[in-house]
Scaffold this active site. Structure first.
Site, PDB file in Angstrom:
ATOM      1  N   GLY A 272      59.070  41.845  10.699  1.00 26.00           N
ATOM      2  CA  GLY A 272      59.874  42.726   9.850  1.00 26.00           C
ATOM      3  C   GLY A 272      59.022  43.435   8.834  1.00 26.00           C
ATOM      4  O   GLY A 272      57.886  43.843   9.118  1.00 26.00           O
ATOM      5  N   CYS A 279      55.982  34.293  -5.211  1.00 29.59           N
ATOM      6  CA  CYS A 279      55.089  33.201  -4.801  1.00 29.59           C
ATOM      7  C   CYS A 279      54.059  33.605  -3.753  1.00 29.59           C
ATOM      8  O   CYS A 279      52.864  33.592  -4.034  1.00 29.59           O
ATOM      9  CB  CYS A 279      55.917  32.029  -4.306  1.00 29.59           C
ATOM     10  SG  CYS A 279      56.742  31.221  -5.666  1.00 29.59           S
ATOM     11  N   ARG A 346      60.738  40.686  -7.861  1.00 27.40           N
ATOM     12  CA  ARG A 346      59.299  40.705  -8.114  1.00 27.40           C
ATOM     13  C   ARG A 346      58.543  40.791  -6.786  1.00 27.40           C
ATOM     14  O   ARG A 346      58.780  40.007  -5.875  1.00 27.40           O
ATOM     15  CB  ARG A 346      58.869  39.446  -8.885  1.00 27.40           C
ATOM     16  CG  ARG A 346      59.404  39.451 -10.305  1.00 27.40           C
ATOM     17  CD  ARG A 346      59.060  38.177 -11.023  1.00 27.40           C
ATOM     18  NE  ARG A 346      59.778  37.019 -10.498  1.00 27.40           N
ATOM     19  CZ  ARG A 346      59.648  35.777 -10.979  1.00 27.40           C
ATOM     20  NH1 ARG A 346      58.815  35.556 -11.975  1.00 27.40           N
ATOM     21  NH2 ARG A 346      60.340  34.778 -10.477  1.00 27.40           N
TER      22      ARG A 346
HETATM   23  N1  LIG Z   1      60.026  31.241  -8.068  1.00 26.66           N
HETATM   24  C1  LIG Z   1      59.794  30.346  -7.124  1.00 26.66           C
HETATM   25  O1  LIG Z   1      60.474  30.295  -6.086  1.00 26.66           O
HETATM   26  C2  LIG Z   1      58.696  29.332  -7.284  1.00 26.66           C
HETATM   27  C3  LIG Z   1      58.645  28.241  -6.401  1.00 26.66           C
HETATM   28  C4  LIG Z   1      57.643  27.294  -6.569  1.00 26.66           C
HETATM   29  C5  LIG Z   1      56.685  27.453  -7.577  1.00 26.66           C
HETATM   30  N2  LIG Z   1      56.749  28.533  -8.409  1.00 26.66           N
HETATM   31  C6  LIG Z   1      55.751  28.637  -9.476  1.00 26.66           C
HETATM   32  O2  LIG Z   1      56.344  28.167 -10.679  1.00 26.66           O
HETATM   33  C7  LIG Z   1      55.892  28.943 -11.799  1.00 26.66           C
HETATM   34  C8  LIG Z   1      57.075  29.586 -12.486  1.00 26.66           C
HETATM   35  O3  LIG Z   1      57.701  30.474 -11.571  1.00 26.66           O
HETATM   36  P1  LIG Z   1      59.101  31.161 -11.918  1.00 26.66           P
HETATM   37  O4  LIG Z   1      59.498  31.952 -10.733  1.00 26.66           O
HETATM   38  O5  LIG Z   1      60.024  30.152 -12.478  1.00 26.66           O
HETATM   39  O6  LIG Z   1      58.612  32.154 -13.079  1.00 26.66           O
HETATM   40  P2  LIG Z   1      59.523  32.944 -14.107  1.00 26.66           P
HETATM   41  O7  LIG Z   1      58.716  34.116 -14.516  1.00 26.66           O
HETATM   42  O8  LIG Z   1      60.876  33.140 -13.529  1.00 26.66           O
HETATM   43  O9  LIG Z   1      59.651  31.949 -15.329  1.00 26.66           O
HETATM   44  C9  LIG Z   1      58.629  31.655 -16.220  1.00 26.66           C
HETATM   45  C10 LIG Z   1      59.285  31.460 -17.579  1.00 26.66           C
HETATM   46  O10 LIG Z   1      58.285  30.965 -18.469  1.00 26.66           O
HETATM   47  C11 LIG Z   1      58.510  31.551 -19.742  1.00 26.66           C
HETATM   48  N3  LIG Z   1      57.280  31.436 -20.529  1.00 26.66           N
HETATM   49  C12 LIG Z   1      56.113  32.104 -20.369  1.00 26.66           C
HETATM   50  N4  LIG Z   1      55.232  31.712 -21.303  1.00 26.66           N
HETATM   51  C13 LIG Z   1      55.844  30.767 -22.046  1.00 26.66           C
HETATM   52  C14 LIG Z   1      55.449  29.988 -23.160  1.00 26.66           C
HETATM   53  N5  LIG Z   1      54.237  30.095 -23.687  1.00 26.66           N
HETATM   54  N6  LIG Z   1      56.345  29.124 -23.692  1.00 26.66           N
HETATM   55  C15 LIG Z   1      57.570  29.011 -23.160  1.00 26.66           C
HETATM   56  N7  LIG Z   1      58.008  29.731 -22.110  1.00 26.66           N
HETATM   57  C16 LIG Z   1      57.152  30.586 -21.560  1.00 26.66           C
HETATM   58  C17 LIG Z   1      58.929  32.969 -19.432  1.00 26.66           C
HETATM   59  O11 LIG Z   1      59.629  33.556 -20.508  1.00 26.66           O
HETATM   60  C18 LIG Z   1      59.816  32.755 -18.195  1.00 26.66           C
HETATM   61  O12 LIG Z   1      61.169  32.588 -18.559  1.00 26.66           O
HETATM   62  C19 LIG Z   1      54.888  29.930 -11.223  1.00 26.66           C
HETATM   63  O13 LIG Z   1      53.605  29.377 -11.317  1.00 26.66           O
HETATM   64  C20 LIG Z   1      55.313  30.044  -9.777  1.00 26.66           C
HETATM   65  O14 LIG Z   1      54.241  30.418  -8.932  1.00 26.66           O
HETATM   66  C21 LIG Z   1      57.750  29.459  -8.296  1.00 26.66           C
END
Ligand SMILES: NC(=O)c1ccc[n+]([C@@H]2O[C@H](COP(=O)([O-])OP(=O)(O)OC[C@H]3O[C@@H](n4cnc5c(N)ncnc54)[C@H](O)[C@@H]3O)[C@@H](O)[C@H]2O)c1
Length: 460
Positions: A272, A279, A346
């Site tokens: 696709g 991620c 994103r």
């Molecule tokens: N989204 C997914 O499906 C997924 C799955 C597995 C792992 N991850 C990993 O987990 C991590 C988070 O991903 P996400 O999608 O939840 O990101 P996100 O951007 O949705 O959330 C991150 C949050 O952290 C907050 N933040 C940033 N700096 C901060 C600080 N100093 N103090 C307090 N809060 C702070 C931001 O305001 C935001 O709300 C990443 O490393 C990502 O790669 C994501």
């Protein structure tokens, strides 16, 4: 146990709400005041099926609280989950500044020993840096910190079910006490001791979760290795699709048969528009960067990226080929999120496609079941319409860019009668070419023979 969760994005919210549901006391914090205000008002800032139910129940049982003050969350916690974002820098390397920032805050707010757990996806050896940072920032207090890695494998859209029913829980530790604490945190999940909102009245039996204890470096590597392999599978299917197009074969038939081999598996073997989201693209970039830093040739992953980026060009070529001139053509776009059941846009391929169409001055109307509000913030001035039939009305072409179930179930006969030209580009191979042809559409997808109304309908 008393837990703190830092970062209330997808991962932090699912982690915090679900761990509170399993009986722990959770205080979650974020440095975005609007996010915290929304959460304190009992609303979720993200779309994640089932999470609202878990959040409400945990809040009502006083096991879940949100605060904008990191120190307030950290002070009384036994263990702290770091769930902040690790976006890519220009170089592709993971930006770990939010982790560093959080380490400073944890060290400043702690007056007793804590287990600090990396749940954010980070490159191998971040654990060493984190431990060092915590000890440097907290040197005047004499407080000691343990560090662990506990990568998260949840998938947006099914995050709650994935958290409650993981195939594996990976914990990277360097001492027995950290392992003991993590086993205690995950005991209710391993024993099925929670109320699951996804499976009612009860969860399917016989599912087994592996609890894997590794070194911190292995745990960090496992997450990048998993996501890179998933990206590789998708790009492999996409190159197969290109070959099928040249040879007149059907990629669905090929991948179905290939995927039935249990050594290969059917999942993520779909051709696709390619992968997107927060991620896979950034984790592959970070993994390439990590390998380069260590002098290991992982150029295979550069190909995976290249193939993925090319999908957008290939779709645009199909559009140009069929429309001839794109300028001023009315194009309907169905799907903006990077995948169904999430409002996350994103690194969504759909957003890139829309930008490309905009640069060719098409007249675009776009829809998505839940991602319109987020898309508005990155596509200012675009026309968004919730109703997909309205998007199709009078359109010269319709592009299916996210595989929402809702789109599969549309009344395609009605859409046929509403479009100025019944031309569909199914960039997710969601619909049946035969069905679309029988309605009368000119229909293009990836790696399957194109169909047009002028061609005879094949029966049997
Ligand atoms: N989204 C997914 O499906 C997924 C799955 C597995 C792992 N991850 C990993 O987990 C991590 C988070 O991903 P996400 O999608 O939840 O990101 P996100 O951007 O949705 O959330 C991150 C949050 O952290 C907050 N933040 C940033 N700096 C901060 C600080 N100093 N103090 C307090 N809060 C702070 C931001 O305001 C935001 O709300 C990443 O490393 C990502 O790669 C994501």
């Amino acid at each position: 146990m008393r837990l703190a969760v830092i970062g209330c994005g997808y991962v932090g919210l699912v982690t915090g709400c679900c761990l509170a549901e399993t009986g722990h006391d959770v205080v979650a914090t974020d440095n975005d005041p609007n996010r915290i205000a929304t959460l304190k008002a009992g609303r979720l800032p993200i779309h994640e099926p089932g999470l609202d139910v878990v959040m409400q129940r945990a809040s009502a049982a006083s096991r879940l609280r949100f605060t904008g003050d990191c120190a307030d969350a950290v002070r009384n916690a036994d263990a702290i989950f770091i769930c902040v974002g690790t976006p890519p820098l220009e170089s592709g390397e993971a930006d770990l500044s939010a982790i560093d920032n959080v380490a400073k805050q944890i060290a400043a707010a702690s007056s007793s020993s804590k287990l600090v757990i990396e749940k954010s996806t980070v490159p191998a050896r971040t654990g060493d840096q984190l431990r060092r940072a915590l000890n440097v920032y907290g040197r005047s207090t004499g407080v000691t910190f343990r560090v662990a890695s506990n990568p998260e494998f949840l998938r947006e859209g099914t995050g709650v079910g994935d958290f409650f029913h993981p195939d594996r829980i990976v914990v990277g530790v360097e001492d027995e006490e950290s392992e003991r604490l993590l086993r205690e945190i995950y005991k209710p999940i391993l024993e099925g001791d929670f109320c699951c909102p996804v499976h009612q009245p009860g969860c399917p039996e016989g599912r087994v979760t592996s609890f894997l204890v590794t070194t911190i470096a292995s745990a960090e590597l496992i997450k990048h290795a998993s996501n890179s392999f998933l990206g590789l599978k998708i790009s492999y299917a996409n190159v197969l699709a290109d070959l099928c197009e040249k040879l007149g074969a059907n990629v669905d038939e090929v991948t179905q048969a290939v995927g039935l081999d249990p050594r290969i598996g059917r999942q993520f073997l779909s051709a696709g528009l390619g992968f997107g989201g927060f991620c896979l693209p950034k984790d592959i970039q970070a993994f390439i960067h990590l390998a380069e830093r260590e002098g290991v040739d992982f150029s295979m992953l550069k190909e995976v990226e290249k193939i993925n980026k090319r999908r957008i060009d290939q779709l645009m070529e199909k559009v140009r080929e069929a429309l001839w001139v794109v300028k001023d053509k009315k194009i309907g776009v169905l799907g903006l999120a990077f995948k169904p059941d999430t409002d996350d846009i994103r690194f969504a391929p759909a957003i890139d496609v829309v930008r490309r169409l905009q640069s060719e001055r098409a007249v675009i109307r776009a829809s998505d079941p839940v991602a319109i509000e987020r898309a508005r913030t990155v596509l200012p001035g675009m026309t968004f319409i919730q109703d997909p039939y309205e998007v199709a009305r009078g359109a010269d072409a319709l592009l299916l860019l996210t595989e929402w179930k809702e789109y599969r179930e549309l009344d395609w006969r009605l859409i046929y009668s509403e479009m100025a030209r019944p031309l569909v580009f199914d960039a997710r191979n969601m619909l049946s070419p035969k069905d679309m042809q029988s309605i009368g559409f000119e229909y293009h997808s990836f790696g399957r023979p194109d169909v047009s109304a002028a061609m005879p309908v094949l029966v049997g």
